[in-house]
Design an enzyme around this catalytic site. Structure first.
Site, PDB file in Angstrom:
ATOM      1  N   GLY A 320       0.651  -1.085   0.004  1.00  0.00           N
ATOM      2  CA  GLY A 320       0.026   0.113  -0.184  1.00  0.00           C
ATOM      3  C   GLY A 320       0.689   1.334  -0.143  1.00  0.00           C
ATOM      4  CD1 TRP A 323      -2.115   1.709  -5.744  1.00  0.00           C
ATOM      5  CD2 TRP A 323      -2.097   3.468  -4.488  1.00  0.00           C
ATOM      6  NE1 TRP A 323      -3.008   2.276  -6.223  1.00  0.00           N
ATOM      7  CE2 TRP A 323      -3.129   3.493  -5.459  1.00  0.00           C
ATOM      8  CE3 TRP A 323      -2.210   4.409  -3.593  1.00  0.00           C
ATOM      9  CZ2 TRP A 323      -4.038   4.655  -5.491  1.00  0.00           C
ATOM     10  CZ3 TRP A 323      -2.909   5.572  -3.737  1.00  0.00           C
ATOM     11  CH2 TRP A 323      -3.831   5.705  -4.662  1.00  0.00           C
ATOM     12  CG  HIS A 324       0.335   6.080  -0.940  1.00  0.00           C
ATOM     13  ND1 HIS A 324      -0.177   4.983  -0.383  1.00  0.00           N
ATOM     14  CD2 HIS A 324      -0.669   6.987  -0.958  1.00  0.00           C
ATOM     15  CE1 HIS A 324      -1.475   5.294   0.067  1.00  0.00           C
ATOM     16  NE2 HIS A 324      -1.598   6.581  -0.060  1.00  0.00           N
ATOM     17  N   GLY A 325       3.753   5.705  -4.381  1.00  0.00           N
ATOM     18  CA  GLY A 325       4.898   6.131  -5.093  1.00  0.00           C
ATOM     19  C   GLY A 325       6.090   5.316  -4.886  1.00  0.00           C
ATOM     20  CG  PHE A 467      -0.104   9.562  -4.886  1.00  0.00           C
ATOM     21  CD1 PHE A 467       1.250   9.368  -4.682  1.00  0.00           C
ATOM     22  CD2 PHE A 467      -0.827  10.300  -4.064  1.00  0.00           C
ATOM     23  CE1 PHE A 467       2.011  10.005  -3.722  1.00  0.00           C
ATOM     24  CE2 PHE A 467       0.046  10.910  -2.931  1.00  0.00           C
ATOM     25  CZ  PHE A 467       1.207  10.972  -2.814  1.00  0.00           C
TER      26      PHE A 467
END
Length: 467
Positions: A320, A323-325, A467
């Protein structure tokens, strides 16, 4: 670039008027054309990526509905996942993987050549790839019937109110609304839709943008700041990202409601959470639920003993974070939240109290918020060294400090908690406001005045557009 606020207002006004004047059978065509124009306004070249995800997942869904052969079904699912994750990996993680490999090889005493891929990150790619993957996974699991109408499915993928920053809509929620042959809208929906837009603008312009410069100063040059200034900056970023992202979600939900389509709630007063497990049920809810249903549970969830549960929690939160970067800071951020969740499960079994807030909940709320803010340091800082420098300043820092900045941030924090407290107690619920015109008028007036006062600076893009 994407629309500025005035251009978007004009764009949406045109779409809204045309939408309600068109016969029902043409409305999805208008939404699709409008969504394509909206996304193409930023960079028309990336419309091809949106088209690939749409065509592949629509076709996979149709093929899945036509075969019962399990081997074929698995291959079709892998085709969908490989396509979407391949696009995501190429545009979001290519340089990260190359640099990480080069660092590893360099640690062995070699001097590798570092190719840099000049790849622009398409806006919203993390959102719409997850959204389309959830559709094919649900069809594969036979929890959802495949869509037969390519226009409906393409509209589901490209739906402009939530295309670039969510919420990540489930097909079982959004598709049935798009498939409805008739859509109507009530006066209450109109009033609450405009109310959500106004609330979102207030959160974005007044709260998020109002504290953004204070956050920037703390994270850009922490060595020159006193510990009070750095703590103020961390608190400012906590307010900025919440006001910015929840403000966008409110605007998206309000815009969509005026089209007669309901989007899912993505935030539910997360900074009033009594523990970290509750926080993740209230923060970025659509992503939390996606990770739970398509990653944590398939890994085994909590069904295979405590040790496996903790491993699954950590793996889910680390992914997770990624997923943001594409940054090790996001890995650290995800690892911290995974650790927090493990500790809470060890201490309290992961239990969440859904009852009303009481005074004795304050220590839990304060502790949870402090842990979240600690993790925000790694989320916001540009690199790991800056993160450590910020934490050193919190512990030992002496330097500049502005009483005015701290006072403003604390005031913004108080306003945020007031808004969330009223929402938690249902005072700000749409049906309550429509029955209390005096309260509604006062809130609207205060919001408009606040937006007018804070809207004179340079416009800031929404944080989650990156994002």
């Amino acid at each position: 670039m994407l629309f500025n606020s005035i251009d978007f207002a004009v764009f949406f006004a045109v779409v809204l008027v045309a939408y309600w004047r068109l016969p029902h059978r043409y409305r999805n065509y208008l939404l699709l054309v409008g969504s394509i124009y909206f996304y193409g306004k930023w960079n028309w070249r990336f419309l091809g990526l949106l088209g690939i995800s749409t065509v592949v997942d629509y076709s996979v869904g149709r093929w899945l509905s036509l075969t019962d052969d399990q081997r074929t079904r698995k291959r079709l699912l892998l085709l969908s996942m490989a396509t979407n994750l391949g696009i995501l990996a190429t545009f979001k993680y290519a340089n990260f993987f190359v640099d990480s490999f080069a660092d590893m090889v360099g640690g062995l005493g070699l001097d590798p050549n570092r190719p840099f891929l000049d790849v622009v990150l398409p806006v919203g790619i993390s959102f719409y790839t997850f959204q389309t993957m959830s559709y094919t996974i649900d069809v594969y699991r036979r929890r959802l019937d495949a869509v037969n109408d390519i226009v409906v499915f393409a509209t589901f993928v490209a739906y402009f109110p939530q295309l670039v920053a969510g919420p990540i809509e489930r097909a079982k929620i959004l598709l049935p609304q798009l498939q409805q042959t008739e859509r109507s809208i009530s006066r209450q929906q109109i009033e609450s839709g405009f109310g959500l837009i106004l609330l979102g603008l207030f959160k974005k312009v007044v709260l998020a943008d109002g504290v953004a410069e204070i956050a920037d100063a703390a994270f850009t040059d922490p060595g020159q700041q006193s510990w009070i200034a750095v703590v103020t900056g961390i608190l400012a970023f906590a307010l900025q990202i919440y006001g910015d992202f929840s403000g966008y979600t409110d605007i998206a939900r309000g815009v969509s409601r005026l089209l007669g389509i309901e989007l899912t709630i993505n935030f539910a007063q997360p900074y009033l959470s009594r523990n970290i497990t509750e926080f993740w049920r209230r923060w970025h809810i659509s992503l939390s639920n996606w990770l739970r249903d398509y990653l944590y549970i398939p890994l085994g969830g909590n069904r295979k003993g405590p040790v496996r549960t903790y491993v699954n929690l950590m793996a889910t939160m680390v992914l997770g974070g990624l997923w943001h970067g594409a940054s090790w800071n996001f890995v650290v951020w995800g690892t911290l939240h995974g650790s927090f969740l493990v500790v809470h499960r060890l201490m309290r079994g992961g239990r969440v109290n859904d009852g009303p807030l009481v005074i004795r909940d304050l220590p839990g709320i304060a502790t949870t918020f402090a842990a979240v803010c600690f993790a925000w340091v790694f989320f916001r800082a540009p690199d790991f060294d800056t993160s450590l420098a910020i934490l050193r300043q919190v512990a030992l820092g002496r330097g500049q400090w502005s009483l005015a900045d701290t006072t403003f941030v604390l005031g913004a924090f108080a306003v945020t908690l007031t808004i969330d407290g009223l929402a938690r107690s249902r005072v700000l619920a749409p049906h309550m406001l429509t029955s209390r015109p005096a309260m509604a008028g006062a809130l609207v007036s205060l919001s408009v005045v606040g937006i007018a006062l804070f809207s004179g600076g340079a416009p800031r893009p929404f944080v989650y557009f990156q994002f």
